[in-house]
Design a protein around this motif. Structure first.
Motif, PDB file in Angstrom:
ATOM      1  N   SER A 285       0.793  -1.171  -0.228  1.00  0.00           N
ATOM      2  CA  SER A 285      -0.200  -0.159  -0.061  1.00  0.00           C
ATOM      3  C   SER A 285       0.988   1.079   0.046  1.00  0.00           C
TER       4      SER A 285
ATOM      5  N   MET B 216      -3.831   5.009 -10.268  1.00  0.00           N
ATOM      6  CA  MET B 216      -4.283   4.157  -9.226  1.00  0.00           C
ATOM      7  C   MET B 216      -3.473   4.150  -8.067  1.00  0.00           C
ATOM      8  N   THR B 217      -3.966   3.850  -6.677  1.00  0.00           N
ATOM      9  CA  THR B 217      -3.391   3.752  -5.601  1.00  0.00           C
ATOM     10  C   THR B 217      -2.479   2.727  -5.523  1.00  0.00           C
TER      11      THR B 217
ATOM     12  N   SER C  40      -4.598  -0.404  -4.570  1.00  0.00           N
ATOM     13  CA  SER C  40      -5.505  -0.992  -5.705  1.00  0.00           C
ATOM     14  C   SER C  40      -4.788  -1.714  -6.816  1.00  0.00           C
TER      15      SER C  40
ATOM     16  N   VAL D 102     -13.226   1.766   5.448  1.00  0.00           N
ATOM     17  CA  VAL D 102     -12.727   2.520   4.499  1.00  0.00           C
ATOM     18  C   VAL D 102     -11.754   1.677   3.647  1.00  0.00           C
ATOM     19  N   GLN D 103     -10.907   1.052   4.247  1.00  0.00           N
ATOM     20  CA  GLN D 103      -9.799  -0.002   3.787  1.00  0.00           C
ATOM     21  C   GLN D 103     -10.484  -1.000   2.968  1.00  0.00           C
TER      22      GLN D 103
ATOM     23  N   LYS E  35     -13.629  -1.280   1.650  1.00  0.00           N
ATOM     24  CA  LYS E  35     -14.365  -0.776   0.485  1.00  0.00           C
ATOM     25  C   LYS E  35     -13.253  -0.767  -0.473  1.00  0.00           C
ATOM     26  N   GLU E  36     -12.075   0.005  -0.386  1.00  0.00           N
ATOM     27  CA  GLU E  36     -11.068   0.188  -1.195  1.00  0.00           C
ATOM     28  C   GLU E  36     -10.545  -1.253  -1.869  1.00  0.00           C
ATOM     29  N   ASN E  37     -10.378  -2.010  -0.981  1.00  0.00           N
ATOM     30  CA  ASN E  37      -9.803  -3.256  -1.044  1.00  0.00           C
ATOM     31  C   ASN E  37     -10.804  -4.311  -2.152  1.00  0.00           C
TER      32      ASN E  37
ATOM     33  N   ASP F 214     -13.268  -2.673  -3.937  1.00  0.00           N
ATOM     34  CA  ASP F 214     -13.443  -1.651  -5.121  1.00  0.00           C
ATOM     35  C   ASP F 214     -12.347  -2.140  -6.026  1.00  0.00           C
ATOM     36  N   ALA F 215     -11.116  -2.522  -5.697  1.00  0.00           N
ATOM     37  CA  ALA F 215     -10.153  -2.818  -6.466  1.00  0.00           C
ATOM     38  C   ALA F 215     -10.453  -4.045  -7.580  1.00  0.00           C
TER      39      ALA F 215
END
Length: 347
Positions: free
Chosen positions: A242, A287-288, A291, A314-315, A317-319, A321-322
């Motif tokens: 990350s 991209m992050t 992600s 929050v983490q 959701k990002e994981n 969504d990737a």
């Protein structure tokens, strides 16, 4: 959310699995319940745990992760909504609180572990029961090479399979898997099952990420030909991919909470350098770093399910969504170019 079949089993699991090793250490019971609820809302039906968890392993908290999952099952009554996986610890030098440090993968220990996990999880059965690490000497947890000098007495694979097969017949577990295994180990489990008409493994849970692609060195072919599905753990290399530790020296995570004592392979200088190169590539393409690293795992043909862990929604959701990211050929080529120069530094 896509779903896939594990090995030759009847288990259909989401291609993203909720990892839970933070439950009971970095996450409270209420937070754990919210994570499971949110995962289900997003189409995830696969939850992975272990009798050893949470990490960092210690006597005071051992078993809390299974306790929290069990209290969720009791509170919401959604046992049939999830495919539940847990693990039995292998030989445990330094973990004296697990069956007095005499743990192994023999009948007495496995039966004791199953009964205790069933009680903590508040369920009558475990969908996927996994061997957390081998009984025998094997190069795992950052040991790069096999060392014959480390040979020790161990429980025979056929003996381990025999008790697991009995537990399947008794209905306490449905299917079995291995973890932190080698190509030889996976093949031997298949061979012994066929020779003795014992339960066949359906999965292998091994580390797989941008700084450790060692699964591609033989296990990928074995998995394909033997129909053993890969459950990829540590897709973010304990948060290293990350790039949060490079962005903030005080970032909260396992590598700062438990420095040097837990998975030192992710503290190696070459791992830090490789992670920064991947982060630069990700950001150059909008991209992050997290992600891109997850999208890589999600897109590999041999990964049946990627086990993600988070300490907040929050983490999480990002994981999740990737999974919607499609990596371009340019990005994939660039990833492979970095890999060619810095080959598996976290193996």
């Amino acid at each position: 959310m896509r779903h896939t079949q594990l090995g030759k089993s009847d288990l259909k699991v989401s291609t993203i699995c909720l990892g839970t090793m933070t439950f009971g250490e970095q996450n409270t019971e209420a937070e754990a319940h919210r994570q499971i609820d949110y995962a289900l809302e997003r189409g995830i039906n696969f939850v992975d745990t272990a009798e050893l968890y949470p990490v960092m392993p210690r006597a005071k908290t051992q078993g809390k992760t299974e306790d929290f999952i069990g209290s969720w099952i009791k509170k919401f009554g959604k046992r049939n909504d999830i495919v539940l996986a847990t693990k039995v610890a292998g030989p445990s030098r330094g973990l004296e609180w697990i069956r007095k440090g005499e743990n192994d993968l023999d009948a007495a220990n496995i039966r004791a572990a199953v009964e205790t996990s069933l009680k903590r999880l508040q369920t009558d059965y475990i969908d996927l029961y996994q061997l957390h690490w081998p009984s025998r000497n094997a190069p795992i947890f950052g040991q790069k090479n096999f060392d014959p000098a480390l040979e020790r007495p161990s429980t025979a694979i056929a003996e381990t399979l025999a008790v697991l097969s009995e537990l399947v017949k008794e209905g306490k577990i449905r299917h079995i898997g291995i973890s932190n295994e080698t190509a030889w180990g996976q093949s031997e489990f298949i061979k012994q099952a066929e020779q003795h008409n014992l339960e066949r493994i359906v999965s292998i849970q091994n580390a797989y990420n941008l700084v450790n692609r060692s699964y591609e060195q033989g296990l990928d072919e074995s998995g394909f030909r033997d129909q053993v599905s890969l459950l990829a753990y540590s897709p973010l290399a304990f948060g290293r991919l990350s790039n949060k530790y490079a962005d903030d020296l005080n970032a909260q995570g396992r590598l700062t909470l438990f420095p040097a004592t837990w998975s030192p392979r992710y503290m190696r200088a070459e791992v830090v350098t490789a992670s920064q190169r991947y982060a630069t590539l990700a950001r150059a393409h909008g991209m992050t770093p997290a992600s891109m690293a997850l999208a890589w795992c999600y897109s590999r043909w041999f990964v049946a399910s990627t086990i993600i862990g988070a300490t907040n929604l929050v983490q999480l959701k990002e994981n999740i969504d990737a999974a919607e990211i499609v990596l371009s050929e340019e990005v994939i080529s660039s990833i492979n170019a970095i890999h060619a120069k810095m080959n598996n530094p976290a193996q």
